[in-house]
Design an enzyme around this catalytic site. Structure first.
Site, PDB file in Angstrom:
ATOM      1  N   SER A  42       5.051 -62.926 -14.184  1.00 52.06           N
ATOM      2  CA  SER A  42       5.729 -63.163 -15.458  1.00 52.06           C
ATOM      3  C   SER A  42       7.167 -62.684 -15.472  1.00 52.06           C
ATOM      4  O   SER A  42       7.985 -63.184 -16.247  1.00 52.06           O
ATOM      5  CB  SER A  42       4.957 -62.489 -16.601  1.00 52.06           C
ATOM      6  N   GLY A  79       1.029 -63.454 -14.836  1.00 55.18           N
ATOM      7  CA  GLY A  79      -0.262 -62.857 -14.545  1.00 55.18           C
ATOM      8  C   GLY A  79      -0.676 -62.914 -13.099  1.00 55.18           C
ATOM      9  O   GLY A  79      -1.743 -62.398 -12.735  1.00 55.18           O
ATOM     10  N   ASN A 108       1.027 -56.673 -11.072  1.00 50.77           N
ATOM     11  CA  ASN A 108      -0.277 -56.914 -11.678  1.00 50.77           C
ATOM     12  C   ASN A 108      -1.412 -56.341 -10.839  1.00 50.77           C
ATOM     13  O   ASN A 108      -2.468 -56.013 -11.380  1.00 50.77           O
ATOM     14  CB  ASN A 108      -0.486 -58.413 -11.896  1.00 50.77           C
ATOM     15  N   ASP A 192       6.346 -56.506 -26.857  1.00 50.94           N
ATOM     16  CA  ASP A 192       5.143 -56.076 -26.146  1.00 50.94           C
ATOM     17  C   ASP A 192       5.415 -54.891 -25.221  1.00 50.94           C
ATOM     18  O   ASP A 192       4.484 -54.319 -24.661  1.00 50.94           O
ATOM     19  CB  ASP A 192       4.533 -57.233 -25.354  1.00 50.94           C
ATOM     20  N   HIS A 195       7.614 -57.055 -21.079  1.00 55.33           N
ATOM     21  CA  HIS A 195       8.486 -58.066 -20.489  1.00 55.33           C
ATOM     22  C   HIS A 195       9.937 -57.880 -20.943  1.00 55.33           C
ATOM     23  O   HIS A 195      10.202 -57.750 -22.139  1.00 55.33           O
ATOM     24  CB  HIS A 195       7.996 -59.458 -20.869  1.00 55.33           C
TER      25      HIS A 195
END
Length: 218
Positions: A42, A79, A108, A192, A195
């Site tokens: 991402s 992801g 991740n 969030d 990011h």
């Protein structure tokens, strides 16, 4: 990536291993038909950003201005893990025939608690697959939040450098240097807190550019 903050990711210098920073203002000759393939998650897939605001799109713009003729292919998926990248890479290499491959994966893996050996093996396999086609490889390093424990954080950060050193490829030690560990971290992340915002992506590109430019010019 999962909903875990990146704002406290460990300090990491943003110097480029094995390469001196090159002046960004000059045009340079590049190999005819050069293709840069970016395989990432991402952080490279413009998650939550306007189209064209991510560092990969900004890279294409900079190349058009300074190294005309270089094509950028963004094969990043939000992801994605190193296992996902490893499974996708052979087809990408066959389809796009890149001259340069940027591997931006691994964050991740850590957030999901995957074994470090698996991450290293996947990065190593991807690097070797790209090199086998004649492509030059750049690996971008990542850090994990300190709540994972200092030993794990140190071991995870070391994975990228170890693979880059063993495979003799270029390393950017920390993709988010100056973003996640800088004084403006609160402002440079989306709500969030995972990011980076569009404002942060030029800084991310500036972490990659001093490593990539000499690879292309050479």
């Amino acid at each position: 990536m999962t909903r875990r903050t990146l704002l406290y990711w460990g300090m990491a210098h943003c110097s480029v291993i094995g390469l001196a920073a090159a002046a960004a203002g000059s045009r340079a000759a590049t190999p005819a038909g050069a293709v840069v393939l970016v395989v990432g998650d991402s952080l490279s897939a413009e998650y939550g950003l306007p189209r064209g605001a991510g560092w990969v799109a900004l890279l294409q713009q900079r190349l058009q201005a300074q190294m005309p003729g270089v094509q950028v292919v963004n094969a990043s998926i939000s992801g994605d893990t190193t296992s996902g990248g490893r499974s996708r890479l052979p087809a990408l290499l066959k389809q796009h025939r890149p001259t340069h491959v940027i591997i931006e994966l691994g964050g991740n893996d850590a957030l999901r608690g995957l074994p470090l050996k698996m991450t290293a093996d996947n990065l190593r396999t991807m690097t070797r697959a790209a090199k086998a086609t004649g492509a030059r490889v750049l690996i971008t390093g990542m850090q994990v939040p300190p709540n994972y424990g200092k030993r794990y954080a140190d071991d995870f950060a070391a994975v990228f450098g170890t693979v880059a050193r063993e495979e003799q490829v270029v390393l950017v030690p920390f993709l988010l240097a100056g973003v996640a560990d800088g004084p403006d971290a609160d402002r440079l992340f989306q709500p969030d807190r995972i990011h980076p915002t569009a404002e942060a992506h030029p800084r991310i590109l500036d972490n990659v550019w001093p490593a990539l430019r000499p690879m292309l010019a050479g």
